[in-house]
Design a protein around this motif. Structure first.
Motif, PDB file in Angstrom:
ATOM      1  N   ILE A 188       4.322  11.005   9.263  1.00  0.00           N
ATOM      2  CA  ILE A 188       5.857  10.956   9.189  1.00  0.00           C
ATOM      3  C   ILE A 188       6.145   9.461   8.460  1.00  0.00           C
ATOM      4  CG2 ILE A 188       8.029  11.050  10.345  1.00  0.00           C
ATOM      5  CD1 ILE A 188       6.235  13.663   9.902  1.00  0.00           C
ATOM      6  N   GLN A 189       5.480   8.402   9.108  1.00  0.00           N
ATOM      7  CA  GLN A 189       5.765   7.124   8.642  1.00  0.00           C
ATOM      8  C   GLN A 189       5.469   6.821   7.126  1.00  0.00           C
ATOM      9  OE1 GLN A 189       6.872   4.413  10.641  1.00  0.00           O
ATOM     10  NE2 GLN A 189       6.983   3.500   8.750  1.00  0.00           N
ATOM     11  N   ASN A 190       4.534   7.599   6.650  1.00  0.00           N
ATOM     12  CA  ASN A 190       4.173   7.852   5.299  1.00  0.00           C
ATOM     13  C   ASN A 190       5.362   8.263   4.499  1.00  0.00           C
ATOM     14  OD1 ASN A 190       1.684   6.836   6.001  1.00  0.00           O
ATOM     15  ND2 ASN A 190       0.477   8.753   5.430  1.00  0.00           N
ATOM     16  N   LEU A 191       5.960   9.136   4.889  1.00  0.00           N
ATOM     17  CA  LEU A 191       7.135   9.784   3.958  1.00  0.00           C
ATOM     18  C   LEU A 191       8.032   8.909   3.969  1.00  0.00           C
ATOM     19  CD1 LEU A 191       6.972  13.705   5.231  1.00  0.00           C
ATOM     20  CD2 LEU A 191       6.118  12.454   3.176  1.00  0.00           C
TER      21      LEU A 191
ATOM     22  N   LYS B 151       0.773  -1.101  -0.034  1.00  0.00           N
ATOM     23  CA  LYS B 151      -0.053   0.043   0.032  1.00  0.00           C
ATOM     24  C   LYS B 151       1.034   1.360  -0.072  1.00  0.00           C
ATOM     25  CE  LYS B 151      -2.078   2.372   3.419  1.00  0.00           C
ATOM     26  NZ  LYS B 151      -2.887   2.634   4.600  1.00  0.00           N
ATOM     27  N   ILE B 152       0.706   1.913  -1.179  1.00  0.00           N
ATOM     28  CA  ILE B 152       1.669   3.183  -1.062  1.00  0.00           C
ATOM     29  C   ILE B 152       0.969   4.308  -0.202  1.00  0.00           C
ATOM     30  CG2 ILE B 152       2.743   5.066  -2.655  1.00  0.00           C
ATOM     31  CD1 ILE B 152       4.097   1.963  -2.740  1.00  0.00           C
ATOM     32  N   PRO B 153       1.466   4.982   0.425  1.00  0.00           N
ATOM     33  CA  PRO B 153       0.666   5.957   1.215  1.00  0.00           C
ATOM     34  C   PRO B 153       0.571   7.427   0.304  1.00  0.00           C
ATOM     35  CG  PRO B 153       2.803   5.714   2.128  1.00  0.00           C
ATOM     36  CD  PRO B 153       2.756   4.766   1.130  1.00  0.00           C
ATOM     37  N   GLY B 154      -0.165   8.208   0.580  1.00  0.00           N
ATOM     38  CA  GLY B 154      -0.386   9.367  -0.005  1.00  0.00           C
ATOM     39  C   GLY B 154       0.430  10.468   0.655  1.00  0.00           C
ATOM     40  N   LEU B 155       0.217  11.785   0.108  1.00  0.00           N
ATOM     41  CA  LEU B 155       0.893  12.871   0.590  1.00  0.00           C
ATOM     42  C   LEU B 155       0.287  13.698   1.895  1.00  0.00           C
ATOM     43  CD1 LEU B 155       2.787  14.069  -2.606  1.00  0.00           C
ATOM     44  CD2 LEU B 155       3.853  12.786  -0.571  1.00  0.00           C
ATOM     45  N   ASP B 156      -1.000  13.168   1.896  1.00  0.00           N
ATOM     46  CA  ASP B 156      -1.862  14.023   3.024  1.00  0.00           C
ATOM     47  C   ASP B 156      -1.806  13.794   4.355  1.00  0.00           C
ATOM     48  OD1 ASP B 156      -3.185  11.735   2.453  1.00  0.00           O
ATOM     49  OD2 ASP B 156      -5.192  12.577   1.796  1.00  0.00           O
ATOM     50  N   GLY B 157      -0.958  12.782   4.675  1.00  0.00           N
ATOM     51  CA  GLY B 157      -0.729  12.373   5.927  1.00  0.00           C
ATOM     52  C   GLY B 157      -1.723  11.376   6.190  1.00  0.00           C
ATOM     53  N   LYS B 158      -2.776  10.933   5.867  1.00  0.00           N
ATOM     54  CA  LYS B 158      -3.705  10.243   6.033  1.00  0.00           C
ATOM     55  C   LYS B 158      -3.487   8.704   5.339  1.00  0.00           C
ATOM     56  CE  LYS B 158      -6.931  13.424   6.049  1.00  0.00           C
ATOM     57  NZ  LYS B 158      -7.315  14.166   5.076  1.00  0.00           N
ATOM     58  N   GLY B 159      -4.660   8.241   4.610  1.00  0.00           N
ATOM     59  CA  GLY B 159      -4.337   6.955   4.062  1.00  0.00           C
ATOM     60  C   GLY B 159      -3.363   6.704   2.698  1.00  0.00           C
ATOM     61  N   LYS B 160      -3.982   5.929   1.822  1.00  0.00           N
ATOM     62  CA  LYS B 160      -3.422   5.219   0.739  1.00  0.00           C
ATOM     63  C   LYS B 160      -3.267   6.754  -0.366  1.00  0.00           C
ATOM     64  CE  LYS B 160      -6.844   3.251  -1.867  1.00  0.00           C
ATOM     65  NZ  LYS B 160      -7.147   2.546  -3.088  1.00  0.00           N
ATOM     66  N   MET B 161      -2.342   6.419  -1.385  1.00  0.00           N
ATOM     67  CA  MET B 161      -2.456   7.363  -2.349  1.00  0.00           C
ATOM     68  C   MET B 161      -3.383   6.890  -3.463  1.00  0.00           C
ATOM     69  SD  MET B 161       0.710   8.119  -5.062  1.00  0.00           S
ATOM     70  CE  MET B 161       1.677   9.049  -3.926  1.00  0.00           C
ATOM     71  N   GLY B 162      -4.360   7.873  -3.713  1.00  0.00           N
ATOM     72  CA  GLY B 162      -5.153   7.539  -4.746  1.00  0.00           C
ATOM     73  C   GLY B 162      -5.949   8.649  -5.561  1.00  0.00           C
ATOM     74  N   LYS B 163      -6.530   8.360  -6.495  1.00  0.00           N
ATOM     75  CA  LYS B 163      -6.950   9.474  -7.406  1.00  0.00           C
ATOM     76  C   LYS B 163      -8.180  10.387  -6.948  1.00  0.00           C
ATOM     77  CE  LYS B 163      -6.209   6.188 -11.072  1.00  0.00           C
ATOM     78  NZ  LYS B 163      -6.754   5.334 -11.967  1.00  0.00           N
TER      79      LYS B 163
ATOM     80  N   LEU C 116      10.098   6.837   0.783  1.00  0.00           N
ATOM     81  CA  LEU C 116      11.404   6.806   0.843  1.00  0.00           C
ATOM     82  C   LEU C 116      11.861   5.644   0.449  1.00  0.00           C
ATOM     83  CD1 LEU C 116      13.270   8.935   3.523  1.00  0.00           C
ATOM     84  CD2 LEU C 116      13.521   9.303   1.118  1.00  0.00           C
ATOM     85  N   LYS C 117      11.322   4.462   1.230  1.00  0.00           N
ATOM     86  CA  LYS C 117      11.631   3.111   1.083  1.00  0.00           C
ATOM     87  C   LYS C 117      11.433   2.719  -0.499  1.00  0.00           C
ATOM     88  CE  LYS C 117      12.665  -0.359   3.758  1.00  0.00           C
ATOM     89  NZ  LYS C 117      13.168  -0.356   5.173  1.00  0.00           N
ATOM     90  N   VAL C 118      10.287   3.099  -0.996  1.00  0.00           N
ATOM     91  CA  VAL C 118      10.153   2.896  -2.240  1.00  0.00           C
ATOM     92  C   VAL C 118      11.038   3.399  -3.366  1.00  0.00           C
ATOM     93  CG1 VAL C 118       8.207   2.800  -3.926  1.00  0.00           C
ATOM     94  CG2 VAL C 118       7.777   2.139  -1.568  1.00  0.00           C
TER      95      VAL C 118
END
Ligand code: TYM
Length: 331
Positions: A238-241, A185-197, A245-247
Protein backbone atom coordinates in the motif's frame (compact mmCIF):
# COMPACT_ATOMS: atom_id res chain seq x y z
CA UNK A 1 31.16 24.31 -15.62
CA UNK A 2 30.74 21.02 -13.77
CA UNK A 3 30.49 17.87 -15.85
CA UNK A 4 27.65 15.37 -15.58
CA UNK A 5 27.67 11.77 -16.82
CA UNK A 6 24.95 9.17 -16.65
CA UNK A 7 23.67 6.21 -18.61
CA UNK A 8 20.97 3.60 -18.82
CA UNK A 9 21.47 -0.02 -19.75
CA UNK A 10 20.01 -0.95 -23.10
CA UNK A 11 17.81 -3.82 -22.00
CA UNK A 12 14.49 -2.62 -23.42
CA UNK A 13 12.16 0.32 -22.98
CA UNK A 14 12.43 2.86 -20.18
CA UNK A 15 10.04 2.58 -17.23
CA UNK A 16 8.86 5.12 -14.67
CA UNK A 17 11.74 4.16 -12.34
CA UNK A 18 14.28 5.08 -15.03
CA UNK A 19 12.38 8.25 -15.79
CA UNK A 20 11.94 9.64 -12.29
CA UNK A 21 15.21 8.22 -10.93
CA UNK A 22 17.35 9.42 -13.82
CA UNK A 23 15.99 10.83 -17.09
CA UNK A 24 13.88 13.61 -15.60
CA UNK A 25 17.05 14.90 -13.94
CA UNK A 26 19.00 14.59 -17.23
CA UNK A 27 16.47 16.86 -18.92
CA UNK A 28 16.80 19.53 -16.23
CA UNK A 29 20.58 19.24 -15.89
CA UNK A 30 21.30 19.77 -19.58
CA UNK A 31 20.56 23.49 -19.13
CA UNK A 32 22.98 23.93 -16.26
CA UNK A 33 25.89 21.58 -16.79
CA UNK A 34 28.20 20.07 -19.37
CA UNK A 35 26.25 16.82 -19.82
CA UNK A 36 27.09 13.40 -21.27
CA UNK A 37 24.19 10.93 -21.43
CA UNK A 38 24.82 7.55 -22.94
CA UNK A 39 23.23 4.21 -23.70
CA UNK A 40 25.07 1.52 -21.79
CA UNK A 41 25.14 -1.23 -24.40
CA UNK A 42 28.43 -2.71 -23.19
CA UNK A 43 26.87 -3.20 -19.76
CA UNK A 44 23.92 -5.00 -21.34
CA UNK A 45 26.22 -7.74 -22.69
CA UNK A 46 26.32 -9.39 -19.26
CA UNK A 47 22.93 -10.90 -20.11
CA UNK A 48 23.93 -12.02 -23.65
CA UNK A 49 21.32 -10.29 -25.85
CA UNK A 50 21.00 -11.46 -29.46
CA UNK A 51 22.41 -9.00 -32.04
CA UNK A 52 18.86 -8.07 -33.09
CA UNK A 53 17.69 -7.46 -29.55
CA UNK A 54 20.83 -5.53 -28.70
CA UNK A 55 20.30 -3.12 -31.57
CA UNK A 56 16.59 -2.63 -30.97
CA UNK A 57 17.13 -1.96 -27.26
CA UNK A 58 19.80 0.64 -28.00
CA UNK A 59 17.39 2.29 -30.40
CA UNK A 60 14.56 2.31 -27.83
CA UNK A 61 16.69 4.05 -25.24
CA UNK A 62 17.99 6.58 -27.75
CA UNK A 63 14.45 7.33 -28.98
CA UNK A 64 13.10 7.61 -25.45
CA UNK A 65 15.93 9.92 -24.32
CA UNK A 66 14.97 12.24 -27.16
CA UNK A 67 11.22 11.86 -26.59
CA UNK A 68 11.70 12.70 -22.91
CA UNK A 69 13.32 15.98 -23.90
CA UNK A 70 17.09 15.51 -23.93
CA UNK A 71 18.33 17.94 -26.55
CA UNK A 72 21.30 16.70 -28.61
CA UNK A 73 22.39 20.31 -29.17
CA UNK A 74 22.65 20.85 -25.41
CA UNK A 75 23.77 17.48 -24.04
CA UNK A 76 26.07 14.93 -25.62
CA UNK A 77 24.01 11.79 -26.27
CA UNK A 78 25.98 8.73 -27.36
CA UNK A 79 26.10 4.98 -27.51
CA UNK A 80 28.73 3.59 -25.11
CA UNK A 81 30.20 1.12 -27.63
CA UNK A 82 30.83 3.99 -30.09
CA UNK A 83 33.49 5.26 -27.68
CA UNK A 84 36.16 2.53 -27.49
CA UNK A 85 38.26 4.69 -25.15
CA UNK A 86 35.82 3.68 -22.38
CA UNK A 87 36.73 0.02 -22.81
CA UNK A 88 40.42 0.88 -22.67
CA UNK A 89 40.04 2.89 -19.47
CA UNK A 90 37.99 0.00 -18.05
CA UNK A 91 40.97 -2.29 -18.64
CA UNK A 92 43.32 0.05 -16.75
CA UNK A 93 40.86 0.55 -13.89
CA UNK A 94 40.45 -3.22 -13.55
CA UNK A 95 44.07 -3.38 -12.36
CA UNK A 96 43.22 -1.51 -9.19
CA UNK A 97 39.80 -2.98 -8.44
CA UNK A 98 40.03 -5.92 -6.05
CA UNK A 99 38.02 -9.10 -6.51
CA UNK A 100 37.03 -9.13 -2.83
CA UNK A 101 35.41 -5.69 -2.92
CA UNK A 102 33.68 -6.45 -6.23
CA UNK A 103 32.23 -9.66 -4.78
CA UNK A 104 30.84 -7.73 -1.81
CA UNK A 105 28.83 -5.32 -4.01
CA UNK A 106 25.11 -5.64 -3.32
CA UNK A 107 24.09 -5.61 -6.97
CA UNK A 108 26.61 -8.38 -7.77
CA UNK A 109 25.26 -10.52 -4.93
CA UNK A 110 21.68 -9.89 -6.13
CA UNK A 111 22.57 -10.89 -9.69
CA UNK A 112 24.34 -14.05 -8.52
CA UNK A 113 21.27 -15.01 -6.52
CA UNK A 114 18.93 -14.30 -9.45
CA UNK A 115 21.06 -15.98 -12.15
CA UNK A 116 23.42 -18.51 -10.58
CA UNK A 117 24.21 -20.01 -14.01
CA UNK A 118 25.54 -16.79 -15.49
CA UNK A 119 28.08 -15.40 -13.04
CA UNK A 120 30.46 -14.03 -15.66
CA UNK A 121 33.52 -11.81 -15.10
CA UNK A 122 31.75 -8.89 -16.79
CA UNK A 123 29.12 -9.01 -14.09
CA UNK A 124 31.80 -8.94 -11.39
CA UNK A 125 33.58 -5.97 -12.96
CA UNK A 126 30.37 -4.13 -13.89
CA UNK A 127 31.14 -1.32 -11.36
CA UNK A 128 34.60 -0.87 -12.91
CA UNK A 129 33.08 -0.26 -16.34
CA UNK A 130 30.68 2.16 -14.71
CA UNK A 131 33.60 3.98 -13.06
CA UNK A 132 35.31 4.21 -16.47
CA UNK A 133 32.11 5.72 -17.95
CA UNK A 134 32.13 8.43 -15.33
CA UNK A 135 35.86 9.10 -14.94
CA UNK A 136 36.50 9.31 -18.68
CA UNK A 137 34.77 12.73 -18.78
CA UNK A 138 35.85 13.83 -15.25
CA UNK A 139 32.25 14.00 -14.10
CA UNK A 140 31.47 15.22 -10.60
CA UNK A 141 27.68 14.77 -10.70
CA UNK A 142 25.93 11.55 -11.71
CA UNK A 143 22.11 11.60 -11.83
CA UNK A 144 20.96 8.11 -10.79
CA UNK A 145 18.39 6.35 -8.63
CA UNK A 146 19.03 5.09 -5.12
CA UNK A 147 20.08 1.63 -6.36
CA UNK A 148 23.24 3.06 -7.93
CA UNK A 149 24.61 4.73 -4.79
CA UNK A 150 27.05 1.94 -4.00
CA UNK A 151 28.38 1.97 -7.56
CA UNK A 152 29.17 5.65 -7.19
CA UNK A 153 31.07 4.94 -4.01
CA UNK A 154 33.09 2.34 -5.89
CA UNK A 155 33.79 4.80 -8.72
CA UNK A 156 35.26 7.20 -6.14
CA UNK A 157 37.32 4.39 -4.63
CA UNK A 158 38.80 3.35 -8.00
CA UNK A 159 39.55 6.94 -9.03
CA UNK A 160 41.17 7.73 -5.68
CA UNK A 161 43.20 4.54 -5.81
CA UNK A 162 44.51 5.46 -9.26
CA UNK A 163 45.44 8.89 -7.95
CA UNK A 164 47.31 7.43 -4.99
CA UNK A 165 49.10 4.82 -7.08
CA UNK A 166 50.42 7.40 -9.53
CA UNK A 167 50.85 10.28 -7.07
CA UNK A 168 48.45 12.50 -8.94
CA UNK A 169 45.14 14.29 -8.41
CA UNK A 170 44.00 13.45 -11.89
CA UNK A 171 40.53 12.00 -11.27
CA UNK A 172 37.83 14.00 -9.49
CA UNK A 173 35.32 12.40 -7.11
CA UNK A 174 31.88 11.78 -8.67
CA UNK A 175 28.71 11.87 -6.56
CA UNK A 176 25.20 10.59 -7.18
CA UNK A 177 22.75 13.42 -7.84
CA UNK A 178 19.03 14.14 -7.78
CA UNK A 179 17.41 17.57 -7.88
CA UNK A 180 15.25 16.64 -4.90
CA UNK A 181 18.45 16.13 -2.82
CA UNK A 182 17.46 12.59 -1.92
CA UNK A 183 18.09 9.74 -4.33
CA UNK A 184 14.83 8.08 -5.13
CA UNK A 185 13.50 4.58 -5.48
CA UNK A 186 10.30 4.16 -7.49
CA UNK A 187 8.42 1.06 -6.30
CA UNK A 188 6.93 -1.50 -8.65
CA UNK A 189 3.32 -2.67 -8.84
CA UNK A 190 3.94 -6.15 -7.48
CA UNK A 191 3.85 -5.09 -3.84
CA UNK A 192 7.51 -5.91 -3.22
CA UNK A 193 10.58 -3.92 -4.14
CA UNK A 194 11.54 -1.42 -6.80
CA UNK A 195 10.21 -0.98 -10.30
CA UNK A 196 12.53 -2.85 -12.67
CA UNK A 197 12.74 -4.51 -16.05
CA UNK A 198 13.62 -7.90 -14.69
CA UNK A 199 10.96 -8.03 -11.96
CA UNK A 200 8.20 -9.55 -14.06
CA UNK A 201 5.75 -8.35 -16.70
CA UNK A 202 3.34 -6.40 -14.54
CA UNK A 203 5.73 -4.74 -12.15
CA UNK A 204 6.85 -1.89 -14.39
CA UNK A 205 4.96 0.83 -16.26
CA UNK A 206 6.85 1.87 -19.39
CA UNK A 207 6.94 5.32 -20.98
CA UNK A 208 5.83 3.67 -24.22
CA UNK A 209 2.88 1.79 -22.66
CA UNK A 210 -0.50 2.63 -24.20
CA UNK A 211 -3.09 4.11 -21.78
CA UNK A 212 -5.11 0.87 -21.70
CA UNK A 213 -1.97 -1.11 -20.82
CA UNK A 214 -1.20 1.28 -17.97
CA UNK A 215 -4.78 0.99 -16.66
CA UNK A 216 -4.63 -2.79 -16.79
CA UNK A 217 -1.29 -3.00 -14.99
CA UNK A 218 -2.28 -0.56 -12.26
CA UNK A 219 -5.65 -2.21 -11.65
CA UNK A 220 -3.80 -5.50 -11.11
CA UNK A 221 -1.41 -3.99 -8.54
CA UNK A 222 -1.26 -5.88 -5.26
CA UNK A 223 -3.33 -4.48 -2.36
CA UNK A 224 -4.61 -5.81 0.98
CA UNK A 225 -8.11 -5.98 2.47
CA UNK A 226 -7.94 -2.42 3.76
CA UNK A 227 -6.98 -0.61 7.00
CA UNK A 228 -8.50 -1.95 10.22
CA UNK A 229 -7.61 0.88 12.59
CA UNK A 230 -7.35 4.63 12.07
CA UNK A 231 -3.96 6.11 11.11
CA UNK A 232 -2.32 2.72 10.92
CA UNK A 233 1.06 2.23 9.31
CA UNK A 234 0.70 1.17 5.68
CA UNK A 235 1.94 -2.27 4.67
CA UNK A 236 4.59 -2.25 1.92
CA UNK A 237 2.29 -2.86 -1.05
CA UNK A 238 0.00 0.00 0.00
CA UNK A 239 2.86 2.33 0.82
CA UNK A 240 4.18 1.63 -2.69
CA UNK A 241 0.93 2.84 -4.27
CA UNK A 242 1.05 5.99 -2.17
CA UNK A 243 4.70 6.52 -3.15
CA UNK A 244 3.67 6.29 -6.81
CA UNK A 245 0.81 8.77 -6.23
CA UNK A 246 3.33 11.14 -4.66
CA UNK A 247 5.34 11.10 -7.89
CA UNK A 248 2.64 11.36 -10.58
CA UNK A 249 -0.35 13.00 -8.85
CA UNK A 250 -0.96 16.40 -7.28
CA UNK A 251 -0.48 16.96 -3.56
CA UNK A 252 -4.27 17.38 -3.23
CA UNK A 253 -4.92 13.97 -4.73
CA UNK A 254 -2.32 12.40 -2.48
CA UNK A 255 -3.80 14.08 0.62
CA UNK A 256 -7.31 13.05 -0.40
CA UNK A 257 -6.48 9.33 -0.55
CA UNK A 258 -4.22 9.54 2.46
CA UNK A 259 -7.07 11.00 4.53
CA UNK A 260 -9.43 8.30 3.28
CA UNK A 261 -6.87 5.65 4.26
CA UNK A 262 -6.36 7.16 7.70
CA UNK A 263 -10.12 7.25 8.33
CA UNK A 264 -10.56 3.68 6.97
CA UNK A 265 -12.73 4.82 4.07
CA UNK A 266 -10.30 4.21 1.24
CA UNK A 267 -11.45 2.25 -1.81
CA UNK A 268 -8.42 0.84 -3.55
CA UNK A 269 -10.27 0.63 -6.87
CA UNK A 270 -10.75 4.42 -6.86
CA UNK A 271 -7.18 5.02 -5.80
CA UNK A 272 -5.83 2.81 -8.58
CA UNK A 273 -8.08 4.43 -11.20
CA UNK A 274 -6.76 7.84 -10.22
CA UNK A 275 -3.18 6.59 -10.14
CA UNK A 276 -3.49 5.09 -13.63
CA UNK A 277 -5.00 8.30 -15.05
CA UNK A 278 -2.25 10.42 -13.51
CA UNK A 279 0.42 8.07 -14.88
CA UNK A 280 -1.18 8.38 -18.32
CA UNK A 281 -1.16 12.18 -18.08
CA UNK A 282 2.46 12.24 -16.85
CA UNK A 283 3.73 10.05 -19.69
CA UNK A 284 1.49 11.35 -22.50
CA UNK A 285 3.81 14.00 -23.99
CA UNK A 286 6.68 11.51 -24.11
CA UNK A 287 4.56 8.67 -25.50
CA UNK A 288 3.28 10.93 -28.26
CA UNK A 289 6.80 11.74 -29.45
CA UNK A 290 8.18 8.18 -29.33
CA UNK A 291 6.70 6.90 -32.60
CA UNK A 292 7.59 9.96 -34.67
CA UNK A 293 11.21 9.94 -33.47
CA UNK A 294 11.57 6.17 -33.92
CA UNK A 295 10.50 6.49 -37.56
CA UNK A 296 13.12 9.15 -38.33
CA UNK A 297 16.22 7.01 -38.89
CA UNK A 298 18.17 9.86 -40.50
CA UNK A 299 17.72 11.97 -37.40
CA UNK A 300 18.73 9.10 -35.08
CA UNK A 301 21.81 8.47 -37.18
CA UNK A 302 22.78 12.15 -36.99
CA UNK A 303 22.24 12.34 -33.24
CA UNK A 304 24.32 9.21 -32.56
CA UNK A 305 27.11 10.37 -34.87
CA UNK A 306 27.28 13.85 -33.38
CA UNK A 307 27.24 12.38 -29.85
CA UNK A 308 29.95 9.83 -30.62
CA UNK A 309 32.19 12.55 -32.07
CA UNK A 310 31.76 14.84 -29.08
CA UNK A 311 32.16 12.02 -26.54
CA UNK A 312 35.26 10.68 -28.29
CA UNK A 313 36.89 14.08 -28.28
CA UNK A 314 36.61 14.27 -24.50
CA UNK A 315 37.41 10.57 -23.96
CA UNK A 316 40.49 10.46 -26.16
CA UNK A 317 42.00 13.44 -24.34
CA UNK A 318 41.56 11.58 -21.04
CA UNK A 319 43.02 8.41 -22.51
CA UNK A 320 46.12 10.26 -23.78
CA UNK A 321 46.67 11.73 -20.33
CA UNK A 322 46.01 8.45 -18.51
CA UNK A 323 48.47 6.56 -20.73
CA UNK A 324 51.06 9.21 -20.01
CA UNK A 325 50.44 9.01 -16.24
CA UNK A 326 50.64 5.20 -16.28
CA UNK A 327 53.95 5.37 -18.16
CA UNK A 328 53.20 4.14 -21.67
CA UNK A 329 55.80 5.92 -23.80
CA UNK A 330 56.55 5.79 -27.50
CA UNK A 331 59.96 4.57 -28.64
P1 TYM B 1 19.78 0.84 -15.03
O1 TYM B 1 19.78 0.71 -16.51
O2 TYM B 1 19.43 -0.32 -14.19
O3 TYM B 1 18.86 2.03 -14.61
C1 TYM B 1 18.99 3.30 -15.22
C2 TYM B 1 18.74 4.41 -14.24
O4 TYM B 1 17.41 4.30 -13.74
C3 TYM B 1 17.46 4.27 -12.32
N1 TYM B 1 16.41 3.39 -11.83
C4 TYM B 1 15.57 3.71 -10.85
N2 TYM B 1 15.47 4.84 -10.11
C5 TYM B 1 14.48 4.87 -9.19
N3 TYM B 1 13.61 3.85 -8.99
C6 TYM B 1 13.68 2.72 -9.72
N4 TYM B 1 12.80 1.75 -9.51
C7 TYM B 1 14.70 2.61 -10.69
N5 TYM B 1 15.05 1.64 -11.57
C8 TYM B 1 16.11 2.14 -12.25
C9 TYM B 1 18.83 3.72 -11.97
O5 TYM B 1 19.20 4.11 -10.67
C10 TYM B 1 19.67 4.36 -13.03
O6 TYM B 1 20.03 5.67 -12.67
N6 TYM B 1 24.56 0.73 -14.05
C11 TYM B 1 23.54 1.59 -14.53
C12 TYM B 1 23.83 2.18 -15.90
C13 TYM B 1 25.14 2.85 -15.98
C14 TYM B 1 25.50 4.11 -15.43
C15 TYM B 1 26.87 4.30 -15.77
C16 TYM B 1 24.81 5.06 -14.69
C17 TYM B 1 26.23 2.34 -16.62
N7 TYM B 1 27.28 3.23 -16.48
C18 TYM B 1 27.55 5.45 -15.39
C19 TYM B 1 25.51 6.22 -14.32
C20 TYM B 1 26.85 6.38 -14.68
C21 TYM B 1 22.28 0.75 -14.62
O7 TYM B 1 22.31 -0.43 -14.78
O8 TYM B 1 21.18 1.43 -14.59
Amino acid sequence: METVVSGIRSTGNLHLGNYYGAVQNFVKMQHEYNCYFFIADLHSLTTHPTPVNLHSSVKSVLVEYLAAGIDPDKATIYVQSDVPEIAELYLYMNMNAYVGELERSTSFKDKVRANPDNVNAGLLTYPVLMAADILIHHATKVPVGKDQEQHLEMARTFGNRFNRLYHTEYFKEPFAFNFSHNLIKIPGLDGKGKMGKSEGENNAVYLADAPEVIRKKVMRAVTDSGPTVENQQKPEEIQNLFDLLKVVSTQDTYDHFNNLYNTMQVRYGDLKKQLAEDMIIATEPIRERINAIAADTDYLHKVAQLGADKARESASKTLREVREIIGFRKF
